[in-house]
Design a protein around this motif. Structure first.
Motif, PDB file in Angstrom:
ATOM      1  N   THR A  86      99.125  54.235  31.440  1.00  0.00           N
ATOM      2  CA  THR A  86      99.807  53.553  32.295  1.00  0.00           C
ATOM      3  C   THR A  86      98.793  52.339  32.626  1.00  0.00           C
ATOM      4  OG1 THR A  86     101.328  55.077  33.167  1.00  0.00           O
ATOM      5  CG2 THR A  86     101.103  53.162  34.229  1.00  0.00           C
ATOM      6  N   PRO A  87      99.060  51.202  32.359  1.00  0.00           N
ATOM      7  CA  PRO A  87      98.009  49.912  32.355  1.00  0.00           C
ATOM      8  C   PRO A  87      97.928  49.677  33.763  1.00  0.00           C
ATOM      9  CG  PRO A  87      99.757  49.192  31.010  1.00  0.00           C
ATOM     10  CD  PRO A  87     100.101  50.631  31.235  1.00  0.00           C
ATOM     11  N   GLU A  88      96.793  49.636  34.152  1.00  0.00           N
ATOM     12  CA  GLU A  88      96.297  48.793  35.709  1.00  0.00           C
ATOM     13  C   GLU A  88      95.455  47.861  35.312  1.00  0.00           C
ATOM     14  OE1 GLU A  88      97.971  49.879  38.592  1.00  0.00           O
ATOM     15  OE2 GLU A  88      99.012  51.525  37.588  1.00  0.00           O
ATOM     16  N   ILE A  89      95.846  46.780  35.176  1.00  0.00           N
ATOM     17  CA  ILE A  89      95.028  45.554  34.809  1.00  0.00           C
ATOM     18  C   ILE A  89      95.041  44.541  36.027  1.00  0.00           C
ATOM     19  CG2 ILE A  89      95.617  46.141  32.450  1.00  0.00           C
ATOM     20  CD1 ILE A  89      97.311  43.364  32.633  1.00  0.00           C
ATOM     21  N   PHE A  90      94.123  43.734  35.833  1.00  0.00           N
ATOM     22  CA  PHE A  90      93.855  42.467  36.897  1.00  0.00           C
ATOM     23  C   PHE A  90      94.763  41.266  36.095  1.00  0.00           C
ATOM     24  CE2 PHE A  90      90.207  45.174  37.640  1.00  0.00           C
ATOM     25  CZ  PHE A  90      90.317  45.485  38.907  1.00  0.00           C
ATOM     26  N   GLY A  91      95.699  40.799  36.659  1.00  0.00           N
ATOM     27  CA  GLY A  91      96.431  40.009  36.048  1.00  0.00           C
ATOM     28  C   GLY A  91      95.800  38.724  35.855  1.00  0.00           C
ATOM     29  N   LEU A  93      92.759  38.160  34.922  1.00  0.00           N
ATOM     30  CA  LEU A  93      91.660  38.107  34.019  1.00  0.00           C
ATOM     31  C   LEU A  93      92.313  38.484  32.452  1.00  0.00           C
ATOM     32  CD1 LEU A  93      89.431  40.787  35.825  1.00  0.00           C
ATOM     33  CD2 LEU A  93      89.458  38.382  35.812  1.00  0.00           C
ATOM     34  N   SER A  94      91.514  37.855  31.554  1.00  0.00           N
ATOM     35  CA  SER A  94      91.867  38.114  30.286  1.00  0.00           C
ATOM     36  C   SER A  94      91.950  39.426  29.953  1.00  0.00           C
ATOM     37  CB  SER A  94      90.891  37.189  29.454  1.00  0.00           C
ATOM     38  OG  SER A  94      89.741  37.740  29.301  1.00  0.00           O
ATOM     39  N   VAL A  95      92.508  39.541  28.830  1.00  0.00           N
ATOM     40  CA  VAL A  95      92.299  40.961  28.158  1.00  0.00           C
ATOM     41  C   VAL A  95      90.944  41.545  27.824  1.00  0.00           C
ATOM     42  CG1 VAL A  95      92.823  42.394  26.102  1.00  0.00           C
ATOM     43  CG2 VAL A  95      94.592  40.940  26.844  1.00  0.00           C
ATOM     44  N   MET A  96      89.978  40.454  27.204  1.00  0.00           N
ATOM     45  CA  MET A  96      88.770  40.862  27.172  1.00  0.00           C
ATOM     46  C   MET A  96      87.981  41.272  28.400  1.00  0.00           C
ATOM     47  SD  MET A  96      86.195  41.909  25.154  1.00  0.00           S
ATOM     48  CE  MET A  96      86.608  41.117  23.594  1.00  0.00           C
ATOM     49  N   GLU A  97      88.226  40.323  29.543  1.00  0.00           N
ATOM     50  CA  GLU A  97      87.754  40.713  30.823  1.00  0.00           C
ATOM     51  C   GLU A  97      88.190  42.127  31.498  1.00  0.00           C
ATOM     52  OE1 GLU A  97      86.948  36.136  32.254  1.00  0.00           O
ATOM     53  OE2 GLU A  97      88.999  37.121  32.854  1.00  0.00           O
ATOM     54  N   ASN A  98      89.418  42.402  31.290  1.00  0.00           N
ATOM     55  CA  ASN A  98      89.813  43.715  31.721  1.00  0.00           C
ATOM     56  C   ASN A  98      89.321  44.762  31.064  1.00  0.00           C
ATOM     57  OD1 ASN A  98      92.508  43.979  33.705  1.00  0.00           O
ATOM     58  ND2 ASN A  98      92.638  41.993  32.600  1.00  0.00           N
ATOM     59  N   ILE A  99      89.074  44.712  29.599  1.00  0.00           N
ATOM     60  CA  ILE A  99      88.367  45.803  28.911  1.00  0.00           C
ATOM     61  C   ILE A  99      86.800  45.714  29.193  1.00  0.00           C
ATOM     62  CG2 ILE A  99      87.487  46.226  26.524  1.00  0.00           C
ATOM     63  CD1 ILE A  99      90.340  44.911  25.634  1.00  0.00           C
ATOM     64  N   MET A 100      86.274  44.764  29.596  1.00  0.00           N
ATOM     65  CA  MET A 100      84.894  44.902  29.991  1.00  0.00           C
ATOM     66  C   MET A 100      84.372  45.462  31.273  1.00  0.00           C
ATOM     67  SD  MET A 100      83.740  41.337  28.317  1.00  0.00           S
ATOM     68  CE  MET A 100      82.132  41.197  28.836  1.00  0.00           C
ATOM     69  N   ILE A 101      85.462  45.418  32.275  1.00  0.00           N
ATOM     70  CA  ILE A 101      85.146  46.022  33.660  1.00  0.00           C
ATOM     71  C   ILE A 101      84.735  47.352  33.419  1.00  0.00           C
ATOM     72  CG2 ILE A 101      86.388  46.887  35.620  1.00  0.00           C
ATOM     73  CD1 ILE A 101      88.360  44.565  35.197  1.00  0.00           C
ATOM     74  N   PRO A 102      85.034  48.378  32.905  1.00  0.00           N
ATOM     75  CA  PRO A 102      84.187  49.757  33.104  1.00  0.00           C
ATOM     76  C   PRO A 102      82.744  49.518  32.488  1.00  0.00           C
ATOM     77  CG  PRO A 102      86.491  49.945  31.760  1.00  0.00           C
ATOM     78  CD  PRO A 102      86.270  48.539  31.898  1.00  0.00           C
ATOM     79  N   LEU A 103      82.565  48.603  31.620  1.00  0.00           N
ATOM     80  CA  LEU A 103      81.112  48.247  31.148  1.00  0.00           C
ATOM     81  C   LEU A 103      80.430  47.782  32.404  1.00  0.00           C
ATOM     82  CD1 LEU A 103      81.840  46.422  27.733  1.00  0.00           C
ATOM     83  CD2 LEU A 103      81.261  48.795  28.135  1.00  0.00           C
TER      84      LEU A 103
END
Length: 113
Positions: A86-91, A93-103
Motif C-alpha cells: 500500500t503506497p505511502e508517498i509524498f505527493g 515529490l517526484s517518483v524518483m524522490e519518493n524512491i530515494m527517501i529510504p536511501l
C-alpha cells in the motif's frame, strides 16, 4: 557474487511451509522484482530480508555481512529497505524522490543506488 546473497532460506508457520530453499543473488546496481500469486511467499521473503522475520533455515548476506540476528533498523542502516504494497508517498515529490527517501535514511552518510 552479488551484494545480496540469499541461500537456502526457509520459513515455516506451524504446518505451513511459506518458504523452502530460496536462493537468489542480486548484483549491485541492478533492479529486480519478486513476483508470484497470493500466498507464494513474497512478503515472507521480504520480511526475512529486512529483519521483521527470522528464517528457520538458510542465510542472508548483504555486502559480505549476515543480516540474520540484526534488528530491522540495523539492517536498514546496512542499506536494505523495503516498500510496502500500500503506497505511502509524498505527493509533492517526484517518483524518483519518493524512491530515494529510504536511501537518505542511512545515518552514516553512505548509500547505494
Amino acid at each position: 557474487m552479488g551484494i545480496l546473497e540469499v541461500k537456502d532460506v526457509g520459513k515455516r508457520f506451524g504446518g505451513l511451509q511459506a518458504l523452502s530453499d530460496v536462493n537468489l543473488s542480486v548484483v549491485e546496481n541492478t533492479c529486480h522484482a519478486i513476483i508470484g500469486p497470493n500466498g507464494a511467499g513474497k512478503s515472507t521473503l521480504l520480511n526475512c530480508l529486512v529483519g521483521k522475520l527470522i528464517p528457520d533455515t538458510g542465510s542472508v548476506m548483504f555486502d559480505g555481512q549476515s543480516v540474520l540476528g540484526r534488528s530491522p533498523h540495523e539492517i536498514n542502516q546496512m542499506g536494505i529497505s523495503r516498500v510496502f504494497q500500500t503506497p505511502e508517498i509524498f505527493g509533492d515529490l517526484s517518483v524518483m524522490e519518493n524512491i530515494m527517501i529510504p536511501l537518505f535514511a542511512k545515518r552514516d552518510g553512505v548509500f547505494r543506488l
